[in-house]
Design an enzyme around this catalytic site. Structure first.
Site, PDB file in Angstrom:
ATOM      1  N   ASP A 185     -15.590   3.279   6.604  1.00 31.37           N
ATOM      2  CA  ASP A 185     -14.803   4.114   6.215  1.00 31.37           C
ATOM      3  C   ASP A 185     -15.126   5.075   5.211  1.00 31.37           C
ATOM      4  O   ASP A 185     -14.859   6.089   5.250  1.00 31.37           O
ATOM      5  CB  ASP A 185     -13.327   3.207   5.608  1.00 31.37           C
ATOM      6  CG  ASP A 185     -12.360   4.281   5.190  1.00 31.37           C
ATOM      7  OD1 ASP A 185     -11.727   4.926   6.179  1.00 31.37           O
ATOM      8  OD2 ASP A 185     -11.937   4.467   4.056  1.00 31.37           O
TER       9      ASP A 185
ATOM     10  N   SER B   6      -8.267   3.650   9.000  1.00 36.25           N
ATOM     11  CA  SER B   6      -8.770   3.589   7.586  1.00 36.25           C
ATOM     12  C   SER B   6      -7.907   2.834   6.739  1.00 36.25           C
ATOM     13  O   SER B   6      -8.609   1.851   5.758  1.00 36.25           O
ATOM     14  CB  SER B   6      -8.845   5.270   7.295  1.00 36.25           C
ATOM     15  OG  SER B   6      -9.215   5.452   5.882  1.00 36.25           O
TER      16      SER B   6
ATOM     17  N   HIS C 204       0.866  -1.278  -0.037  1.00 37.80           N
ATOM     18  CA  HIS C 204      -0.202   0.035  -0.014  1.00 37.80           C
ATOM     19  C   HIS C 204       0.989   1.236  -0.085  1.00 37.80           C
ATOM     20  O   HIS C 204       1.960   1.353   0.658  1.00 37.80           O
ATOM     21  CB  HIS C 204      -0.777   0.130   1.170  1.00 37.80           C
ATOM     22  CG  HIS C 204      -1.621   1.276   1.248  1.00 37.80           C
ATOM     23  ND1 HIS C 204      -2.839   1.310   0.560  1.00 37.80           N
ATOM     24  CD2 HIS C 204      -1.553   2.398   1.966  1.00 37.80           C
ATOM     25  CE1 HIS C 204      -3.439   2.528   0.782  1.00 37.80           C
ATOM     26  NE2 HIS C 204      -2.739   3.188   1.705  1.00 37.80           N
TER      27      HIS C 204
ATOM     28  N   LYS D 173      -8.895  -1.047   5.168  1.00 29.71           N
ATOM     29  CA  LYS D 173      -9.219  -1.553   3.722  1.00 29.71           C
ATOM     30  C   LYS D 173      -8.361  -2.649   3.326  1.00 29.71           C
ATOM     31  O   LYS D 173      -8.645  -3.689   2.246  1.00 29.71           O
ATOM     32  CB  LYS D 173      -9.171  -0.390   2.792  1.00 29.71           C
ATOM     33  CG  LYS D 173     -10.237   0.581   3.013  1.00 29.71           C
ATOM     34  CD  LYS D 173     -10.166   1.954   2.268  1.00 29.71           C
ATOM     35  CE  LYS D 173      -9.306   2.946   3.001  1.00 29.71           C
ATOM     36  NZ  LYS D 173      -9.204   4.403   2.646  1.00 29.71           N
TER      37      LYS D 173
ATOM     38  N   ARG E 196     -14.857  13.239   8.084  1.00 29.55           N
ATOM     39  CA  ARG E 196     -13.552  13.523   8.372  1.00 29.55           C
ATOM     40  C   ARG E 196     -13.143  14.810   7.415  1.00 29.55           C
ATOM     41  O   ARG E 196     -12.512  15.803   8.022  1.00 29.55           O
ATOM     42  CB  ARG E 196     -12.641  12.795   8.795  1.00 29.55           C
ATOM     43  CG  ARG E 196     -12.713  11.862   9.826  1.00 29.55           C
ATOM     44  CD  ARG E 196     -11.913  10.462   9.717  1.00 29.55           C
ATOM     45  NE  ARG E 196     -10.551  10.833   9.460  1.00 29.55           N
ATOM     46  CZ  ARG E 196      -9.694   9.940   8.754  1.00 29.55           C
ATOM     47  NH1 ARG E 196     -10.098   8.859   8.333  1.00 29.55           N
ATOM     48  NH2 ARG E 196      -8.250  10.255   8.638  1.00 29.55           N
TER      49      ARG E 196
HETATM   50  N1  URA Z   1      -6.057   7.548   3.019  1.00 30.23           N
HETATM   51  C1  URA Z   1      -6.957   6.748   3.677  1.00 30.23           C
HETATM   52  O1  URA Z   1      -7.349   5.896   3.010  1.00 30.23           O
HETATM   53  N2  URA Z   1      -7.517   7.160   4.680  1.00 30.23           N
HETATM   54  C2  URA Z   1      -7.143   8.313   5.521  1.00 30.23           C
HETATM   55  O2  URA Z   1      -7.840   8.395   6.471  1.00 30.23           O
HETATM   56  C3  URA Z   1      -6.351   9.083   4.991  1.00 30.23           C
HETATM   57  C4  URA Z   1      -5.536   8.610   3.672  1.00 30.23           C
END
Ligand code: URA
Ligand code: CA
Length: 435
Positions: free
Chosen positions: A161, A183, A82, A187, A168
């Site tokens: 999320d 977050s 990632h 994922k 947010r």
């Molecule tokens: N990228 C994400 O996937 N989530 C966040 O909260 C910030 C950056």
């Protein structure tokens, strides 16, 4: 449990229990807890933070908010990479076939670009015919057959999320380490990864502007992964200038192809080999990063890495000839040189400005609904440390329209800072964090 009590508990600096966190996430996802309470809670988290136990519980509650993908029908350890997002970051398109060529299965779900950063799915879609919307059954079948598949995010993964991130974004609570870490990790884990390698970017084009901030985020994410039983490691890497020379979807596909043929930019090649070596170790293919690095380098030069990309493209309906014939990729009608008005060493390239300019050209999206133009972007000719004469071309703008191109030209010229003194090149990898 009463939501106001949980908000007050966090506001006053106490830790929430796993039950309390899962109550909040579960009921927020279902629409029972309203946005105003959840935003007050997010702000309390922003100021008070979360301990590692809370952050793990939050990640788990978020994973459980929706579907998860079970990759156990695939033989071998599924490792996923990632990146926290960068400009001209073409690594996935290089890395996925590269590690697959080394015998590590790649079952990759990728995202689209947003803001000044690009997304792998948008880039691969520039290849004529390429399908990136395979159903999970086909996805798994293809990984078992040819060792690699890349698809866009499907299904209802981590709905918590989607809601919380949008909240947010409009309440000043994006920049909270535990919220960012949960977050991202939720994922990755919902998508079925067994082991995770995080490429946490730092610099003017990154989310985390300093190596210290990037390392702090990396630590929280590595702790989540390890704590939930998934081997996790992180590299803190430079995003103070764009990676490679190409920024823009088709331009980056070209650059990825050249890199897989062993003819890519030094920085992109080096980063892919370094991340790839860590992935091979995480996948337990080898115990030694140096050996893995050399093995992967061999695959770039033997033709096996580029053959794997061609095989991937063909399996997903695309034209594999693209690896030999770049004319098959979309081309922008307007090409404008950015000419230097003075001489000197390139001291800095404002990475955010370059990424933002590429987005305005149409290579990226300002909002999720925007359509991208696959052909447009910026091709750099000079990078930090290079010497430039007056009149030299710093970059080329690939635009859809002349006026847009002229504006981009000015913006890219302003992104370059020249100096009379040769700068020290920034390190590509700032630090490594092993789980
Ligand atoms: N990228 C994400 O996937 N989530 C966040 O909260 C910030 C950056
Ligand atoms: Ca690039």
């Amino acid at each position: 449990m009463r939501v106001p009590d949980l908000i007050a508990k966090k506001r006053d600096g106490h830790s929430l229990t796993e039950e309390e966190i899962s109550f909040l996430i579960d009921n927020y996802t279902k629409g029972i807890i309203p946005d105003y309470q959840m935003s007050a809670w997010a702000m309390a988290v922003y100021f008070r933070g979360m301990d590692n136990r809370e952050t793990r519980a939050l990640t788990q509650a978020m994973i459980q908010s929706g579907e998860t993908i079970d990759l156990s029908p695939i033989k071998g350890t599924i490792v996923d990479k990632h990146s926290t997002g960068g400009v001209g970051d073409t690594t996935t398109i290089v890395l996925a076939p590269l590690v697959a060529a080394a015998g590590v299965p790649v079952a990759k779900m990728s995202g689209r670009g947003l803001g000044h950063t690009g997304g792998t799915i948008d880039k691969l879609e520039t290849i004529p015919g390429m399908r990136l919307d395979l159903a999970t059954g086909k996805f798994i079948e293809q990984v078992n057959r040819i060792g690699i598949c890349i698809v866009g995010q499907t299904g209802n993964l981590v709905p918590a999320d989607k809601k919380l991130y949008a909240l947010r974004d409009v309440t000043g609570t994006v920049e909270s380490l535990p919220l960012i870490a949960a977050s991202i990790m939720s994922k990755k884990l919902a998508a079925g990864a067994h082991a995770i390698l995080l490429d946490v970017k730092t610099g003017s084009g990154a989310f985390m502007k300093t190596p210290e901030e990037a390392l702090a985020l990396a630590k929280v994410m590595v702790d989540i992964g390890q704590g939930l039983g998934h081997p996790t490691a992180a590299l803190i890497t430079d995003m103070d200038q764009p990676l490679g020379y190409a920024i823009g979807n088709a331009l980056e596909v070209k650059e990825a192809i050249k890199t897989l043929q062993g003819k890519g930019p030094d920085d992109l090649t080096e980063l892919c080999l370094t991340i790839g070596a860590h992935l091979l170790v995480l996948a337990k293919k080898t115990t030694n990063e140096e050996e893995a690095y050399q093995e992967l380098k061999g695959l770039l030069h033997s033709g096996e890495a580029i053959d794997k990309l061609a095989q991937l493209i063909e399996a997903q309906g695309g034209n594999p000839q693209v690896v030999e014939d770049f004319d098959l990729l979309p081309k922008a009608p307007v090409l404008l040189p950015v000419v230097s008005d003075r001489e000197g060493y390139v001291d800095k390239i404002d990475c955010y400005q370059v990424g933002h300019t590429a987005m305005l050209l149409g290579a990226g999206r300002a909002t999720k609904e925007d359509r991208i133009d696959p052909a447009v972007g910026i091709q750099l000719c000079k990078k930090v440390g290079d010497y430039v004469n007056k009149g030299d071309v710093l970059a080329y703008i690939h635009a859809a329209q002349h006026e847009q191109g002229i504006r981009a030209k000015q913006a890219v010229l302003e992104a370059y800072r020249l100096s009379d003194h040769q700068p020290t090149k920034p390190p590509l990898v700032h630090s490594v964090l092993r789980g």
